[in-house]
Write a protein that holds these residues in place. Structure first.
Motif, PDB file in Angstrom:
ATOM      1  N   GLY A 352       8.660  13.014  -2.764  1.00  0.00           N
ATOM      2  CA  GLY A 352       8.338  14.219  -3.123  1.00  0.00           C
ATOM      3  C   GLY A 352       7.199  14.039  -4.264  1.00  0.00           C
ATOM      4  N   GLU A 353       6.531  15.088  -4.744  1.00  0.00           N
ATOM      5  CA  GLU A 353       5.424  15.270  -5.385  1.00  0.00           C
ATOM      6  C   GLU A 353       5.855  15.129  -6.936  1.00  0.00           C
ATOM      7  OE1 GLU A 353       3.106  18.747  -5.044  1.00  0.00           O
ATOM      8  OE2 GLU A 353       2.609  18.510  -2.904  1.00  0.00           O
ATOM      9  N   THR A 354       4.979  14.653  -7.788  1.00  0.00           N
ATOM     10  CA  THR A 354       5.654  14.460  -8.939  1.00  0.00           C
ATOM     11  C   THR A 354       5.878  15.652  -9.712  1.00  0.00           C
ATOM     12  OG1 THR A 354       3.879  12.517  -9.213  1.00  0.00           O
ATOM     13  CG2 THR A 354       4.683  13.816 -11.360  1.00  0.00           C
ATOM     14  N   GLY A 355       6.972  15.612 -10.554  1.00  0.00           N
ATOM     15  CA  GLY A 355       7.773  16.917 -10.875  1.00  0.00           C
ATOM     16  C   GLY A 355       8.444  17.732 -10.216  1.00  0.00           C
ATOM     17  N   THR A 356       9.046  17.260  -9.099  1.00  0.00           N
ATOM     18  CA  THR A 356       9.981  18.052  -8.203  1.00  0.00           C
ATOM     19  C   THR A 356      11.380  17.910  -8.438  1.00  0.00           C
ATOM     20  OG1 THR A 356       9.720  16.167  -6.699  1.00  0.00           O
ATOM     21  CG2 THR A 356       8.227  18.253  -6.278  1.00  0.00           C
ATOM     22  N   GLY A 357      11.840  16.845  -9.313  1.00  0.00           N
ATOM     23  CA  GLY A 357      13.074  16.698  -9.842  1.00  0.00           C
ATOM     24  C   GLY A 357      13.768  15.689  -9.045  1.00  0.00           C
ATOM     25  N   LYS A 358      13.045  14.409  -8.697  1.00  0.00           N
ATOM     26  CA  LYS A 358      13.701  13.760  -7.724  1.00  0.00           C
ATOM     27  C   LYS A 358      15.030  12.776  -8.704  1.00  0.00           C
ATOM     28  CE  LYS A 358       9.678  11.572  -7.250  1.00  0.00           C
ATOM     29  NZ  LYS A 358       8.661  12.537  -7.579  1.00  0.00           N
ATOM     30  N   GLU A 359      14.973  12.550  -9.723  1.00  0.00           N
ATOM     31  CA  GLU A 359      15.909  12.174 -10.468  1.00  0.00           C
ATOM     32  C   GLU A 359      16.961  13.015 -10.640  1.00  0.00           C
ATOM     33  OE1 GLU A 359      16.931  10.034 -15.030  1.00  0.00           O
ATOM     34  OE2 GLU A 359      14.916  10.364 -14.268  1.00  0.00           O
ATOM     35  N   VAL A 460      22.023   1.582  -4.931  1.00  0.00           N
ATOM     36  CA  VAL A 460      20.580   1.815  -4.995  1.00  0.00           C
ATOM     37  C   VAL A 460      20.081   3.006  -4.245  1.00  0.00           C
ATOM     38  CG1 VAL A 460      18.115   0.742  -4.763  1.00  0.00           C
ATOM     39  CG2 VAL A 460      20.289  -0.725  -5.106  1.00  0.00           C
ATOM     40  N   ILE A 461      19.340   3.935  -5.174  1.00  0.00           N
ATOM     41  CA  ILE A 461      18.891   5.260  -4.966  1.00  0.00           C
ATOM     42  C   ILE A 461      17.397   4.988  -5.413  1.00  0.00           C
ATOM     43  CG2 ILE A 461      18.517   7.709  -4.973  1.00  0.00           C
ATOM     44  CD1 ILE A 461      21.370   7.695  -5.594  1.00  0.00           C
ATOM     45  N   ALA A 462      16.397   5.141  -4.537  1.00  0.00           N
ATOM     46  CA  ALA A 462      14.903   4.886  -5.002  1.00  0.00           C
ATOM     47  C   ALA A 462      14.393   6.249  -4.787  1.00  0.00           C
ATOM     48  CB  ALA A 462      14.223   3.668  -3.961  1.00  0.00           C
ATOM     49  N   ALA A 463      13.120   6.118  -5.413  1.00  0.00           N
ATOM     50  CA  ALA A 463      12.155   7.614  -5.425  1.00  0.00           C
ATOM     51  C   ALA A 463      10.459   7.129  -5.689  1.00  0.00           C
ATOM     52  CB  ALA A 463      12.634   8.708  -6.318  1.00  0.00           C
ATOM     53  N   THR A 464       9.893   7.858  -4.881  1.00  0.00           N
ATOM     54  CA  THR A 464       8.389   7.741  -4.913  1.00  0.00           C
ATOM     55  C   THR A 464       7.757   8.997  -4.677  1.00  0.00           C
ATOM     56  OG1 THR A 464       6.604   6.359  -4.587  1.00  0.00           O
ATOM     57  CG2 THR A 464       8.183   6.788  -2.669  1.00  0.00           C
ATOM     58  N   HIS A 465       6.462   9.252  -5.298  1.00  0.00           N
ATOM     59  CA  HIS A 465       5.588  10.183  -4.745  1.00  0.00           C
ATOM     60  C   HIS A 465       4.615   9.603  -3.879  1.00  0.00           C
ATOM     61  CE1 HIS A 465       3.215   8.420  -8.015  1.00  0.00           C
ATOM     62  NE2 HIS A 465       2.107   9.272  -7.171  1.00  0.00           N
ATOM     63  N   ILE A 490      15.437  11.636   1.704  1.00  0.00           N
ATOM     64  CA  ILE A 490      15.615  12.958   1.235  1.00  0.00           C
ATOM     65  C   ILE A 490      14.136  13.239   0.937  1.00  0.00           C
ATOM     66  CG2 ILE A 490      16.505  14.494  -0.291  1.00  0.00           C
ATOM     67  CD1 ILE A 490      19.102  12.926  -0.145  1.00  0.00           C
ATOM     68  N   GLU A 491      13.627  14.125   1.442  1.00  0.00           N
ATOM     69  CA  GLU A 491      12.222  14.702   1.002  1.00  0.00           C
ATOM     70  C   GLU A 491      12.222  16.056   0.202  1.00  0.00           C
ATOM     71  OE1 GLU A 491       7.657  15.730   2.601  1.00  0.00           O
ATOM     72  OE2 GLU A 491       9.306  15.262   4.005  1.00  0.00           O
ATOM     73  N   ILE A 492      11.797  16.130  -0.811  1.00  0.00           N
ATOM     74  CA  ILE A 492      11.974  17.328  -1.896  1.00  0.00           C
ATOM     75  C   ILE A 492      10.832  18.104  -1.692  1.00  0.00           C
ATOM     76  CG2 ILE A 492      12.518  18.256  -4.203  1.00  0.00           C
ATOM     77  CD1 ILE A 492      13.569  15.479  -4.909  1.00  0.00           C
ATOM     78  N   ASN A 540       4.211  21.301 -10.235  1.00  0.00           N
ATOM     79  CA  ASN A 540       5.734  21.568  -9.764  1.00  0.00           C
ATOM     80  C   ASN A 540       6.721  21.806 -10.956  1.00  0.00           C
ATOM     81  OD1 ASN A 540       5.806  20.964  -6.942  1.00  0.00           O
ATOM     82  ND2 ASN A 540       4.938  18.943  -7.759  1.00  0.00           N
ATOM     83  N   ILE A 541       7.987  21.758 -10.760  1.00  0.00           N
ATOM     84  CA  ILE A 541       8.949  22.129 -11.627  1.00  0.00           C
ATOM     85  C   ILE A 541       8.850  21.881 -13.171  1.00  0.00           C
ATOM     86  CG2 ILE A 541      11.325  22.307 -12.448  1.00  0.00           C
ATOM     87  CD1 ILE A 541      11.989  22.074  -9.242  1.00  0.00           C
TER      88      ILE A 541
END
Length: 634
Positions: A352-359, A460-465, A490-492, A540-541
């Protein structure tokens, strides 16, 4: 002469057994010569009389009332203890005259019963009250057995009357005490009962239990288990049976909640208590039990539980796990996927984009997993110096490099049994990607500067924009690592795709920051809210959160508002997009409005045809200056 005749007449009136006794007694006064002078027949008769006299003396000496009767039931002999007790002469007790000493309340039943037994010829037994010489009555047990000849014909009855007055009084006292106890137990609103292991039909039940159940069916059951199988709710019976079987072996009491069916066919919740009564050999004789109706309490708890679930669902919709706020159609599938993957140990890739709340999504997965009681370790891979990433993730030994003055545990070790969140995983150096691939495949790693293999059980949970497939094509990200972390993607959605949630987010952040600042903001300015909803939110948020926090700090009254210039500068960035892109977007919206005659929402509205929320389409229509009313008519 008259005296002799009178004596002879009285003698003739005596019953046969008594005549024989009297004659035998007279013969015993004769001398031996006179006896020997008798004929042989007379000798036999004399001996019989002597035996009868001896028998009479013996019967009279027994401290029990003895009597005999003819086949028709009339008495032809009573012994002296019976005469002494009644104070009557022998003649007054023979035939049916004995009935005069029987209590008037007992006589009809006793005579009726005695007559029925005379007909059947079976042994007789009955209790009755007999009047004594002083006019008082005492309880006696009458027993009689038939006498038969060699042909089986009834020749008479032999009976005894045993004084059971003290036993009867004690029995009456016991019955009175039992009656009082029964009355006390019937007053108690709880069910009270006794279960015998061998005969359900003889079990005791108080009024509350008897009124609740259909007792007519209880006699059909052969054991408590069979009764419970018929009356206990099918969902509760197995647990209750298991407890009862265990208690039979351990002789322990039972406490259990179960639903039981009443005579109306409905089930109610009861709290069951059963206590075993054991004999000297350790065998359970019966169970003493109580049942307390807890149906109202259980229903109240159930209602409260359902209300809590509904409230929980509402809270989850608005604020699911900390700051995940929203109910939009774009967000709901994301939350559903979180709920499904959380209980597993699968690796998750959040994009998802930066600032969408992935964490926040990663924390939500952790909190709903079996690892929730263990650590959640977050690592921002983009914020770490590339040469320190391996040390941060896997730790290092003392002296592994300059400045490594002591051993240090890595983030994977800190997240043992918990969850490690690798944010911006696309920024990992190539060599670290290899080490991470080994962790995902083999579940093991080595500290920097060490040679000891360390096992890991961290999720392990990974995230990236970033666009990782594009990074793979560009050679900056390993394809094998990508497939390892992309097990459950999962796409936010961005905030501009969730314009329906902006109002909820604004209310949430206003309350949060006003409480933090010690301010009371009671209302949100409508114009400011409309501006926030129309804005495209490239940040974003996170951007929305920053603007609201800034506005709360500057707010001087109880009405929340924003400075329009904070959004206009951002809007110029939006207007700087290529003209052809804006024009193409305008054409698509106008075409959709033309087909729907200006309708935006609804199943046949323009928003549905364009695949976006109605609020988002409304915002774009306003920002592009489209007059949707012009499409109302052909």
């Amino acid at each position: 002469m008259k005296t002799k005749q009178s004596s002879s007449l009285q003698y003739r009136k005596l019953p046969g057994l008594t005549k024989r006794v009297v004659r035998a007694c007279k013969m015993t006064t004769k001398g031996p010569q006179e006896v020997n002078a008798m004929s042989d027949g007379n000798s036999a008769s004399l001996l019989a009389g002597i035996r009868e006299s001896y028998f009479r003396k013996t019967i009279d000496a027994i401290p029990t009332m003895v009597w005999t009767a003819l086949p028709d039931g009339s008495r032809d002999f009573v012994n002296q203890p019976l005469l002494t007790y009644t104070g009557l002469a022998l003649e007054q007790m023979l035939g049916t005259k004995w009935q005069q000493v029987v209590h008037p309340e007992d006589l009809p039943h006793h005579v009726q019963k005695w007559n029925s037994y005379k007909t059947s010829g079976k042994p007789f037994e009955d209790r009755l009250r007999i009047r004594s010489a002083d006019g008082t009555y005492r309880w006696f047990l009458d027993r009689a057995v038939p006498s038969r000849n060699e042909h089986g014909e009834l020749t008479g009855w032999y009976g005894v009357s045993t004084d059971v007055n003290e036993y009867k009084r004690a029995e009456e006292e016991v019955q009175q005490q039992e009656h009082m106890l029964q009355m006390i137990m019937d007053i108690v609103p709880q069910h009270m009962f006794i279960l015998r292991m061998d005969a359900m039909h003889s079990s005791f039940r108080n009024r509350a239990a008897a009124e609740y159940f259909d007792l007519s069916a209880f006699a059909e059951f052969r054991s408590p288990l069979e009764m419970y199988e018929n009356y206990v709710h099918p969902e509760d019976i197995e647990d209750l049976k298991d407890r009862l079987l265990i208690a039979q072996r351990t002789h322990d009491g039972i406490e259990a909640e179960a639903r039981m069916r009443g005579r109306d066919g409905k089930y109610r919740w009861f709290l069951h208590h059963l206590f075993p009564f054991v004999d000297g050999e350790g065998k359970i004789l019966y169970w003493c039990g109580t049942r307390i109706d807890i149906d109202d309490r259980k229903r109240a708890v159930d209602i409260a539980h359902r209300e809590n679930l509904v409230l929980r669902e509402e809270v989850d919709k608005v604020s699911m796990f900390e700051e995940i706020v929203g109910t939009s159609l774009k967000l709901q599938p994301v939350l559903a996927r979180v709920s499904k993957v959380a209980p597993t140990d699968s690796t998750v890739l959040i994009t998802g984009e930066t600032g969408t709340g992935k964490e926040l999504i990663a924390r939500a997965i952790h909190k709903r997993s079996r690892r929730a009681n263990h650590a959640f370790v977050s690592v921002n891979c983009a914020a770490l110096p590339k040469d320190l990433v391996p040390s941060e993730l896997f730790g290092h030994e003392k002296g592994a490099f300059t400045g490594a003055l002591q051993r240090r545990l890595g983030r994977f070790e800190l997240a043992e049994e918990g969850t490690i969140f690798l944010d911006e995983i696309g920024e990992l150096p190539a060599e670290t990607q290899v080490a991470l691939l080994r962790v995902l495949q083999e579940r093991e790693f080595e500290r920097v500067g060490g040679n000891q293999t360390i096992r890991t059980n961290a999720r392990v949970i990974a995230a990236t924009h970033q666009d990782l497939p594009a990074a793979i094509e560009g050679g900056t990200f390993r394809s094998d690592l990508y497939y390892r972390i992309n097990i459950f993607p999962i796409e936010i959605p961005s905030l501009r795709e969730r314009s329906d949630d902006i109002r909820l987010l604004v209310e949430y952040f206003v309350e949060r920051f006003s409480n933090k600042a010690g301010k009371k903001i009671r209302r949100i300015d409508g114009k400011s809210l409309a501006q926030l909803q129309a804005y495209s939110w490239p940040g974003n948020i996170r951007e929305l959160q920053n603007i609201i926090e800034r506005s709360v700090i500057l707010c001087e009254n109880d009405v929340f508002s924003i400075d329009e210039s904070w959004l206009s500068n951002r809007s110029e960035t939006k207007r700087s997009l290529p003209t052809e892109v804006i024009n193409r977007e305008r054409e698509m919206i106008e075409e959709a409005l033309g087909r729907t005659k200006g309708r935006v929402s609804g199943p046949s509205g323009a928003a549905a045809k364009l695949g976006m929320p109605p609020s988002t389409l409304d915002s774009k229509i306003k920002s592009l200056g489209i007059d949707k009313r012009s499409f109302h008519h052909p």
